[in-house]
Enzyme design. Structure first.
Site, PDB file in Angstrom:
ATOM      1  CE  LYS A 173      43.858  35.983  35.923  1.00 22.96           C
ATOM      2  NZ  LYS A 173      44.323  34.701  35.503  1.00 22.96           N
ATOM      3  CB  SER A 174      42.969  39.539  43.265  1.00 19.93           C
ATOM      4  OG  SER A 174      42.750  40.587  42.344  1.00 19.93           O
TER       5      SER A 174
END
Length: 360
Positions: A173-174
């Site tokens: 994920k970011s």
């Protein structure tokens, strides 16, 4: 192998974790509350409650929302199974929805009359919940892909049109905490139920003594550690840079693949900010192209096998043709902040070669 996604961890992140390891608290200490407070401020929500992972966050949101065996909860079929399982965990009936062929998100104007909705922001593109035709009793945003995304109403996570918003901090994920999740809400009682749920359902009894507690509802051990929270706090400080780099790489894919025989993902509409967790393209002869790219060292992935195609959800019994058609061609190309332009060029050359080999 160039992976489709990976974490970006630097010396500041490592130092933050080492500081906790050298301290007094490894779990249930001050770093979790500091991370929650910083995250709530970042997404402009009243509360943020940390969880052991994104799935536990979704489960907790369903419990805190009061969903149960008499309820029907709808969600997009084009998602990871956790988006549906969270409703089944509380005994609710799951209704799977088809997707818009352009955005691959559910159509908010076509949500049926249900008790709950888990609205998945697929690939990081927010669903426009302001366009909900009918609002279910409980609306939960599945923003596992959408940390750093925004709508005309502000950051995803401010719950402008929902009761709660759930995030994942898995390494692809970011931002990451290794494993971890978060639920944001603007409702004080919702937040209190989330905190009890993640800690065995415990209610402290300070009127009896500092040691005393009661439990009057089922809970789980779904806590985040201080080690993870310290990493998350450090990563959060860099989130804007991570998202800017993802957007730059996504724009470069759009530019360099504009003439290729691929269906490119929908850009964010005016007023929205894309989270750019994934860059999912659609190609002919997907399975052959996938195998060729993997053989060439390009770690593409398919997101996702639609939930209604899983044996666990075979009893859904509905035809969801748009999701099926999208799935037949989906490939997620590598996208993460540390991806270099040279590596991205290698991905593009390999993709063009694979398509040429298998579709001519």
């Amino acid at each position: 192998m160039i992976p489709y996604g990976r974490q970006s961890v630097d010396e500041d992140d490592i130092a933050a974790v080492v500081e906790v390891l050298n301290g007094d608290w490894l779990t249930q200490g001050p770093h979790v509350e500091e991370f929650e407070s910083a995250f709530a401020a970042r997404v402009e929500a009243r509360h943020a409650v940390a969880f052991a992972n994104g799935t536990a966050a979704l489960h907790g949101a369903c419990v805190a929302g009061g969903l149960g065996p008499t309820d029907v909860v709808a969600t997009s079929t084009l998602s990871f199974v956790a988006s549906a399982n969270c409703a089944r965990y509380v005994g609710a009936t799951v209704r799977l929805l088809d997707v818009d062929p352009h955005t691959l998100n559910l159509d908010p104007t076509a949500v049926p009359d249900v008790d709950g909705l888990v609205a998945v922001h697929y690939a990081g593109l927010p669903v426009d919940l302001a366009r909900l035709g009918r609002r279910p009793r409980i609306v939960i945003e599945d923003a596992a892909h959408a940390v750093g995304a925004s709508t005309p109403d502000g950051p995803v996570g401010n719950c402008a049109h929902s009761d709660a918003c759930c995030f994942s901090f898995h390494p692809v994920k970011s931002m990451t905490t290794g494993e971890g999740g978060m639920v944001t809400t603007n409702d004080d009682e919702f937040a209190a139920r989330l905190r009890r749920f993640r800690h065995h359902g415990i209610r402290p009894r300070p009127d009896v003594g500092g040691w005393a507690y009661d439990i009057d509802e089922m809970g789980y051990n779904a806590r985040l550690t201080d080690i993870q929270a310290a990493l998350g706090r450090s990563q959060l400080r860099k989130l804007d840079g991570f998202i800017a780099r993802r957007r730059e790489l996504a724009a470069r894919y759009h530019d360099l693949l504009g003439d290729a025989p691929v269906n490119l993902p929908a850009p964010a509409p005016a007023g929205f900010g894309h989270g750019q967790h994934l860059f999912p393209v659609r190609v002919a002869a997907r399975d052959d192209v996938y195998r060729s790219l993997r053989a060439a060292g390009i770690g593409v992935q398919v997101h996702y096998v639609p939930i209604h195609r899983l044996s666990l959800y075979a009893d859904a019994g509905e035809s969801l043709p748009t999701a099926d058609a999208a799935y037949a061609g989906l490939l997620s190309l590598p996208l993460y902040p540390d991806l270099t332009h040279a590596e991205q060029d290698q991905v593009i050359r390999s993709l063009r070669a694979a398509i040429s080999e298998h579709t001519t």
